[in-house]
Design a protein around this motif. Structure first.
Motif, PDB file in Angstrom:
ATOM      1  N   ARG A 178      30.186 -47.364 -19.049  1.00 13.00           N
ATOM      2  CA  ARG A 178      28.771 -47.684 -18.862  1.00 13.00           C
ATOM      3  C   ARG A 178      27.963 -46.408 -18.643  1.00 13.00           C
ATOM      4  O   ARG A 178      26.884 -46.240 -19.217  1.00 13.00           O
ATOM      5  CB  ARG A 178      28.573 -48.625 -17.681  1.00 13.00           C
ATOM      6  N   ASP A 179      28.482 -45.482 -17.840  1.00 13.59           N
ATOM      7  CA  ASP A 179      27.774 -44.214 -17.613  1.00 13.59           C
ATOM      8  C   ASP A 179      27.641 -43.419 -18.906  1.00 13.59           C
ATOM      9  O   ASP A 179      26.623 -42.777 -19.152  1.00 13.59           O
ATOM     10  CB  ASP A 179      28.494 -43.385 -16.550  1.00 13.59           C
ATOM     11  N   ARG A 180      28.682 -43.464 -19.756  1.00 12.26           N
ATOM     12  CA  ARG A 180      28.626 -42.772 -21.042  1.00 12.26           C
ATOM     13  C   ARG A 180      27.545 -43.385 -21.928  1.00 12.26           C
ATOM     14  O   ARG A 180      26.766 -42.666 -22.550  1.00 12.26           O
ATOM     15  CB  ARG A 180      29.985 -42.849 -21.749  1.00 12.26           C
ATOM     16  N   GLN A 181      27.483 -44.709 -21.952  1.00  9.57           N
ATOM     17  CA  GLN A 181      26.468 -45.372 -22.771  1.00  9.57           C
ATOM     18  C   GLN A 181      25.065 -45.114 -22.246  1.00  9.57           C
ATOM     19  O   GLN A 181      24.119 -44.967 -23.031  1.00  9.57           O
ATOM     20  CB  GLN A 181      26.742 -46.876 -22.843  1.00  9.57           C
ATOM     21  N   ILE A 182      24.904 -45.017 -20.941  1.00 13.62           N
ATOM     22  CA  ILE A 182      23.597 -44.688 -20.368  1.00 13.62           C
ATOM     23  C   ILE A 182      23.205 -43.264 -20.754  1.00 13.62           C
ATOM     24  O   ILE A 182      22.067 -42.988 -21.131  1.00 13.62           O
ATOM     25  CB  ILE A 182      23.605 -44.876 -18.842  1.00 13.62           C
ATOM     26  N   ALA A 183      24.175 -42.333 -20.684  1.00 15.09           N
ATOM     27  CA  ALA A 183      23.893 -40.940 -21.026  1.00 15.09           C
ATOM     28  C   ALA A 183      23.530 -40.784 -22.507  1.00 15.09           C
ATOM     29  O   ALA A 183      22.694 -39.951 -22.865  1.00 15.09           O
ATOM     30  CB  ALA A 183      25.104 -40.070 -20.687  1.00 15.09           C
ATOM     31  N   GLU A 184      24.147 -41.582 -23.372  1.00 11.37           N
ATOM     32  CA  GLU A 184      23.837 -41.510 -24.802  1.00 11.37           C
ATOM     33  C   GLU A 184      22.546 -42.233 -25.148  1.00 11.37           C
ATOM     34  O   GLU A 184      22.051 -42.112 -26.255  1.00 11.37           O
ATOM     35  CB  GLU A 184      24.984 -42.110 -25.619  1.00 11.37           C
ATOM     36  N   GLY A 185      22.022 -43.021 -24.247  1.00 11.53           N
ATOM     37  CA  GLY A 185      20.783 -43.736 -24.491  1.00 11.53           C
ATOM     38  C   GLY A 185      20.959 -45.106 -25.112  1.00 11.53           C
ATOM     39  O   GLY A 185      19.983 -45.730 -25.531  1.00 11.53           O
ATOM     40  N   LYS A 186      22.199 -45.588 -25.173  1.00 11.44           N
ATOM     41  CA  LYS A 186      22.435 -46.919 -25.732  1.00 11.44           C
ATOM     42  C   LYS A 186      21.965 -48.021 -24.785  1.00 11.44           C
ATOM     43  O   LYS A 186      21.540 -49.076 -25.233  1.00 11.44           O
ATOM     44  CB  LYS A 186      23.922 -47.111 -26.038  1.00 11.44           C
ATOM     45  N   LEU A 187      22.069 -47.772 -23.493  1.00 12.52           N
ATOM     46  CA  LEU A 187      21.603 -48.740 -22.495  1.00 12.52           C
ATOM     47  C   LEU A 187      20.351 -48.184 -21.845  1.00 12.52           C
ATOM     48  O   LEU A 187      20.345 -47.077 -21.314  1.00 12.52           O
ATOM     49  CB  LEU A 187      22.681 -48.986 -21.429  1.00 12.52           C
ATOM     50  N   LYS A 188      19.286 -48.955 -21.880  1.00 12.94           N
ATOM     51  CA  LYS A 188      18.012 -48.496 -21.330  1.00 12.94           C
ATOM     52  C   LYS A 188      17.406 -49.589 -20.469  1.00 12.94           C
ATOM     53  O   LYS A 188      17.667 -50.770 -20.667  1.00 12.94           O
ATOM     54  CB  LYS A 188      17.038 -48.152 -22.454  1.00 12.94           C
ATOM     55  N   GLY A 189      16.584 -49.176 -19.541  1.00 15.25           N
ATOM     56  CA  GLY A 189      15.806 -50.114 -18.738  1.00 15.25           C
ATOM     57  C   GLY A 189      16.669 -51.085 -17.953  1.00 15.25           C
ATOM     58  O   GLY A 189      17.557 -50.700 -17.211  1.00 15.25           O
ATOM     59  N   ASP A 190      16.387 -52.363 -18.141  1.00 13.15           N
ATOM     60  CA  ASP A 190      17.091 -53.397 -17.389  1.00 13.15           C
ATOM     61  C   ASP A 190      18.532 -53.594 -17.845  1.00 13.15           C
ATOM     62  O   ASP A 190      19.328 -54.200 -17.130  1.00 13.15           O
ATOM     63  CB  ASP A 190      16.348 -54.735 -17.510  1.00 13.15           C
ATOM     64  N   GLN A 191      18.892 -53.126 -19.005  1.00 11.54           N
ATOM     65  CA  GLN A 191      20.257 -53.295 -19.504  1.00 11.54           C
ATOM     66  C   GLN A 191      21.248 -52.358 -18.811  1.00 11.54           C
ATOM     67  O   GLN A 191      22.449 -52.557 -18.916  1.00 11.54           O
ATOM     68  CB  GLN A 191      20.319 -53.035 -21.003  1.00 11.54           C
ATOM     69  N   LYS A 192      20.754 -51.343 -18.113  1.00 10.09           N
ATOM     70  CA  LYS A 192      21.649 -50.365 -17.488  1.00 10.09           C
ATOM     71  C   LYS A 192      22.603 -51.003 -16.503  1.00 10.09           C
ATOM     72  O   LYS A 192      23.785 -50.702 -16.488  1.00 10.09           O
ATOM     73  CB  LYS A 192      20.848 -49.291 -16.764  1.00 10.09           C
ATOM     74  N   TYR A 193      22.094 -51.879 -15.666  1.00  6.00           N
ATOM     75  CA  TYR A 193      22.914 -52.407 -14.588  1.00  6.00           C
ATOM     76  C   TYR A 193      22.946 -53.927 -14.606  1.00  6.00           C
ATOM     77  O   TYR A 193      22.779 -54.580 -13.591  1.00  6.00           O
ATOM     78  CB  TYR A 193      22.409 -51.889 -13.247  1.00  6.00           C
ATOM     79  N   VAL A 194      23.190 -54.472 -15.773  1.00  3.11           N
ATOM     80  CA  VAL A 194      23.323 -55.921 -15.905  1.00  3.11           C
ATOM     81  C   VAL A 194      24.666 -56.321 -15.315  1.00  3.11           C
ATOM     82  O   VAL A 194      25.704 -55.734 -15.621  1.00  3.11           O
ATOM     83  CB  VAL A 194      23.234 -56.344 -17.389  1.00  3.11           C
ATOM     84  N   SER A 195      24.654 -57.308 -14.457  1.00  8.58           N
ATOM     85  CA  SER A 195      25.892 -57.799 -13.853  1.00  8.58           C
ATOM     86  C   SER A 195      26.715 -58.548 -14.887  1.00  8.58           C
ATOM     87  O   SER A 195      26.160 -59.215 -15.761  1.00  8.58           O
ATOM     88  CB  SER A 195      25.581 -58.741 -12.687  1.00  8.58           C
ATOM     89  N   PRO A 196      28.038 -58.463 -14.776  1.00  4.89           N
ATOM     90  CA  PRO A 196      28.872 -59.226 -15.711  1.00  4.89           C
ATOM     91  C   PRO A 196      28.757 -60.718 -15.430  1.00  4.89           C
ATOM     92  O   PRO A 196      28.306 -61.131 -14.367  1.00  4.89           O
ATOM     93  CB  PRO A 196      30.280 -58.716 -15.430  1.00  4.89           C
ATOM     94  N   ARG A 197      29.190 -61.514 -16.397  1.00  7.06           N
ATOM     95  CA  ARG A 197      29.203 -62.962 -16.202  1.00  7.06           C
ATOM     96  C   ARG A 197      30.077 -63.325 -15.014  1.00  7.06           C
ATOM     97  O   ARG A 197      31.008 -62.590 -14.661  1.00  7.06           O
ATOM     98  CB  ARG A 197      29.709 -63.657 -17.451  1.00  7.06           C
ATOM     99  N   VAL A 198      29.844 -64.460 -14.446  1.00  6.92           N
ATOM    100  CA  VAL A 198      30.549 -64.869 -13.235  1.00  6.92           C
ATOM    101  C   VAL A 198      32.054 -64.973 -13.462  1.00  6.92           C
ATOM    102  O   VAL A 198      32.847 -64.571 -12.617  1.00  6.92           O
ATOM    103  CB  VAL A 198      29.991 -66.222 -12.731  1.00  6.92           C
ATOM    104  N   ASP A 199      32.494 -65.474 -14.604  1.00  2.76           N
ATOM    105  CA  ASP A 199      33.918 -65.683 -14.841  1.00  2.76           C
ATOM    106  C   ASP A 199      34.619 -64.517 -15.533  1.00  2.76           C
ATOM    107  O   ASP A 199      35.725 -64.648 -15.998  1.00  2.76           O
ATOM    108  CB  ASP A 199      34.114 -66.957 -15.661  1.00  2.76           C
ATOM    109  N   SER A 200      33.989 -63.355 -15.596  1.00  2.00           N
ATOM    110  CA  SER A 200      34.588 -62.240 -16.317  1.00  2.00           C
ATOM    111  C   SER A 200      35.493 -61.360 -15.467  1.00  2.00           C
ATOM    112  O   SER A 200      36.144 -60.477 -15.979  1.00  2.00           O
ATOM    113  CB  SER A 200      33.498 -61.371 -16.951  1.00  2.00           C
ATOM    114  N   PHE A 201      35.568 -61.562 -14.174  1.00  2.00           N
ATOM    115  CA  PHE A 201      36.385 -60.704 -13.306  1.00  2.00           C
ATOM    116  C   PHE A 201      37.805 -61.171 -13.269  1.00  2.00           C
ATOM    117  O   PHE A 201      38.166 -62.240 -13.107  1.00  2.00           O
ATOM    118  CB  PHE A 201      35.799 -60.675 -11.912  1.00  2.00           C
TER     119      PHE A 201
END
Length: 100
Positions: A77-100
């Motif tokens: 996720r940090d790599r994608q943020i650094a490359e600019g693929k994740l911006k704004g609200d998409q940076k820290y979107v929580s995973p789905r409830v059943d994904s853990f």
């Protein structure tokens, strides 16, 4: 790793459950499978034959693989943020409830 006490007495039999996962522990099943396997093969052969059960039990206690997975996801996720693929609200979107 020492499994049996040096000196065995009724006191060690009574208090033996205090250092195990059998008293409301989260790894009760894994510990019981490992101990049953050790009882079947004996301590010396059991360490070799029951190694896979010990690995499961150890992972349940320490959760090292789970932590490594978490860190890998965080690095990605940090790599994608650094490359600019994740911006704004998409940076820290929580995973789905059943994904853990």
């Amino acid at each position: 790793m020492s499994i049996s006490p040096f000196l065995r007495s009724p006191f060690t039999d009574i208090t033996g459950g205090m250092v195990s996962q059998q008293m409301m522990g989260t790894c009760q099943k894994q510990e019981m499978r490992y101990m049953d396997c050790l009882e079947a093969y004996g301590l010396d052969r059991g360490k070799m034959k029951c190694g896979h059960l010990f690995e499961d039990y150890h992972e349940c206690q320490t959760k090292t693989k789970q932590f490594k997975r978490f860190m890998a996801m965080r690095r990605e996720r940090d790599r994608q943020i650094a490359e600019g693929k994740l911006k704004g609200d998409q940076k820290y979107v929580s995973p789905r409830v059943d994904s853990f």
